[in-house]
Scaffold this active site. Structure first.
Site, short mmCIF file in Angstrom:
data_model
loop_
_atom_site.label_atom_id
_atom_site.label_comp_id
_atom_site.label_asym_id
_atom_site.label_seq_id
_atom_site.Cartn_x
_atom_site.Cartn_y
_atom_site.Cartn_z
N ALA A 11 0.85 -1.20 0.00
CA ALA A 11 0.00 0.00 0.00
C ALA A 11 0.88 1.25 0.00
O ALA A 11 0.60 2.23 0.67
CB ALA A 11 -0.94 -0.01 1.20
N GLY A 12 1.97 1.18 -0.75
CA GLY A 12 2.88 2.33 -0.88
C GLY A 12 2.37 3.27 -1.96
O GLY A 12 1.17 3.34 -2.23
N GLY A 15 0.89 1.25 -5.16
CA GLY A 15 -0.25 0.42 -4.76
C GLY A 15 -1.46 1.26 -4.36
O GLY A 15 -2.59 1.00 -4.78
N ARG A 83 13.16 1.80 -5.73
CA ARG A 83 14.44 2.12 -6.36
C ARG A 83 14.90 3.50 -5.89
O ARG A 83 14.18 4.47 -5.99
CB ARG A 83 14.26 2.12 -7.88
CG ARG A 83 15.57 2.29 -8.61
CD ARG A 83 15.48 1.76 -10.03
NE ARG A 83 14.54 2.52 -10.82
CZ ARG A 83 14.84 3.08 -11.99
NH1 ARG A 83 16.05 2.97 -12.50
NH2 ARG A 83 13.93 3.73 -12.68
N ASN A 96 13.84 -7.91 -3.70
CA ASN A 96 12.45 -8.01 -4.11
C ASN A 96 12.03 -9.44 -4.43
O ASN A 96 10.85 -9.78 -4.28
CB ASN A 96 12.18 -7.05 -5.27
CG ASN A 96 12.04 -5.62 -4.77
OD1 ASN A 96 11.99 -5.38 -3.57
ND2 ASN A 96 11.98 -4.66 -5.68
N HIS A 176 11.23 -4.07 -19.11
CA HIS A 176 10.95 -2.77 -18.50
C HIS A 176 12.24 -2.24 -17.90
O HIS A 176 12.50 -2.35 -16.72
CB HIS A 176 9.88 -2.96 -17.42
CG HIS A 176 9.46 -1.68 -16.77
ND1 HIS A 176 9.04 -0.59 -17.48
CD2 HIS A 176 9.39 -1.32 -15.47
CE1 HIS A 176 8.71 0.38 -16.64
NE2 HIS A 176 8.93 -0.04 -15.41
N1 APR Z 1 4.39 -7.55 2.15
C1 APR Z 1 3.56 -6.51 1.94
N2 APR Z 1 4.00 -5.27 1.69
C2 APR Z 1 5.31 -5.07 1.65
C3 APR Z 1 6.25 -6.12 1.88
C4 APR Z 1 5.73 -7.41 2.11
N3 APR Z 1 6.52 -8.46 2.33
N4 APR Z 1 7.49 -5.59 1.78
C5 APR Z 1 7.36 -4.28 1.52
N5 APR Z 1 6.05 -3.95 1.45
C6 APR Z 1 5.44 -2.65 1.21
C7 APR Z 1 6.15 -1.50 1.87
O1 APR Z 1 5.84 -1.42 3.25
C8 APR Z 1 5.62 -0.31 1.07
O2 APR Z 1 4.47 0.26 1.65
O3 APR Z 1 5.48 -2.34 -0.18
C9 APR Z 1 5.26 -0.94 -0.29
C10 APR Z 1 6.07 -0.38 -1.43
O4 APR Z 1 5.70 0.93 -1.61
P1 APR Z 1 6.74 2.11 -1.91
O5 APR Z 1 7.94 1.92 -1.11
O6 APR Z 1 5.98 3.39 -1.83
O7 APR Z 1 7.17 1.81 -3.42
P2 APR Z 1 6.38 2.17 -4.75
O8 APR Z 1 6.89 3.44 -5.28
O9 APR Z 1 4.93 2.00 -4.53
O10 APR Z 1 6.92 1.06 -5.71
C11 APR Z 1 6.50 -0.27 -5.59
O11 APR Z 1 7.61 -0.82 -7.60
O12 APR Z 1 9.26 0.43 -8.60
C12 APR Z 1 8.91 -0.75 -7.98
O13 APR Z 1 10.55 -2.01 -7.03
C13 APR Z 1 9.77 -0.91 -6.79
O14 APR Z 1 9.12 -2.41 -5.12
C14 APR Z 1 8.85 -1.15 -5.65
C15 APR Z 1 7.47 -1.18 -6.25
#
Ligand code: APR
Length: 308
Positions: A11-12, A15, A83, A96, A176
């Protein structure tokens, strides 16, 4: 007809953006999952409170577990480590892969019939990994890359020609990353190939900017972009839950198409309720094919790094 259910893992930035657009489009109920307790629940509540303003009906919820995702039609994976500036997508590989592996096991347990849409980078490698961990038929695991990459290409063409984005369709194949393959011959404005509208040196510059589209935003924002990626995921979710049969570039599992075997890479597909309904093979020049194979080689090495 029962409402569809779309779960978004992570939910970053990306998401949450995808979840919000999916709710706004009323594609179904939305469940967000994250490891940071409070974040998915809080964002879900905040988004739900936009419903009466934006006039959408969708149950939104958040959780740190997977029970609430049970029976999802579509599960989008965005969980991962972001990243950072100067970091290549490939640097993210091992971190990842671990996250995607655990997440995929949980998805399969609770939503055995879903279509998985991958977003986590390095995209084509993570999509392959999720497919292998899931045990799903490959049509039910698909990666988001080409929708975003072609949207970037379309944006830059719109800026160049001062023409509506609505009239521009673009095709970007390959992985990509820096090796992606924008295809000007298959990129049109109102049906007219851009090769007839833009000088070839400018097309090369626009293609380069497209290839570096993610990096350009990271330099500015210090984190990856998320509006366009979130919108691209929402479009893919829409194609699946509404069985729209969109012909769009996505990362799909190739079994000999384009002379590439057992690899996920960006190609034109038909995206429908079943997932990857069809992989479209288009004619490529020797040069275009060489670029695609060069891109594929990078990702072949990448899956090797994580043990395939
Ligand atoms: N289970 C659930 N959520 C997770 C886990 C896990 N095991 N590990 C990390 N997360 C969550 C983090 O807590 C964070 O809220 O995934 C979310 C990622 O969100 P952001 O850090 O905001 O990244 P975002 O910009 O949304 O990018 C998502 O895309 O560009 C790629 O590799 C990059 O992994 C990144 C993804």
């Amino acid at each position: 007809m029962a409402r569809k259910k779309i779960s978004v893992i992570g939910a970053g930035n990306v998401g949450a953006t995808a979840a919000f657009l999916i709710a706004q489009k009323q594609l179904g109920d939305v469940v967000m999952v994250d490891i940071i307790d409070g974040v998915p629940q809080g964002k879900a509540l905040d988004m739900a409170q936009a419903g009466p303003v934006e006039m959408f009906d969708a149950n939104l919820s958040g959780s740190v577990g997977y029970e609430e995702t049970a029976g999802s039609d579509v599960v989008i994976i965005t969980s991962g480590s972001p990243r950072k500036p100067g970091m290549t997508r490939e640097d993210l590989l091992n971190t990842n892969a671990k996250i995607v592996g655990i997440v995929t096991e949980n998805i399969v347990k609770h939503s055995p019939d879903c279509v998985i849409v991958m977003l986590t980078n390095p995209l084509d490698i993570m999509t392959y990994h999720a497919w292998r961990v899931s045990g799903f038929p490959s049509e039910r695991v698909v990666g988001q890359a080409g929708v975003l990459d072609s949207a970037r290409f379309r944006t830059f063409i719109s800026m160049e020609l001062n023409v509506s984005v609505e009239d521009i369709t673009a095709m970007v194949m390959g992985g990509h990353g820096d090796t992606m393959v924008p295809l000007p011959r298959y990129t049109t404005v109102g049906g007219i190939p851009i090769t007839q509208l833009i000088p070839s040196e400018r097309i090369d510059e626009i293609s380069d900017r497209t290839r570096n589209g993610g990096g350009e935003i990271v330099e500015l924002l210090k984190v990856s972009g998320y509006y366009a990626a979130g919108a691209s995921l929402a479009q893919m979710a829409e194609a699946i839950v509404l069985d729209k049969k969109r012909l769009i570039p996505c990362s799909a599992h190739l079994t000999g198409q384009y002379e590439i075997n057992d690899l996920y890479i960006g190609v034109p597909i038909i995206l429908a309720a079943s997932g990857v309904e069809k992989i479209i093979e288009i004619e490529l020049t020797a040069e275009e094919k060489a670029s695609l194979h060069n891109s594929a080689e990078t990702y072949r090495q990448g899956i090797g790094v994580i043990g395939y």
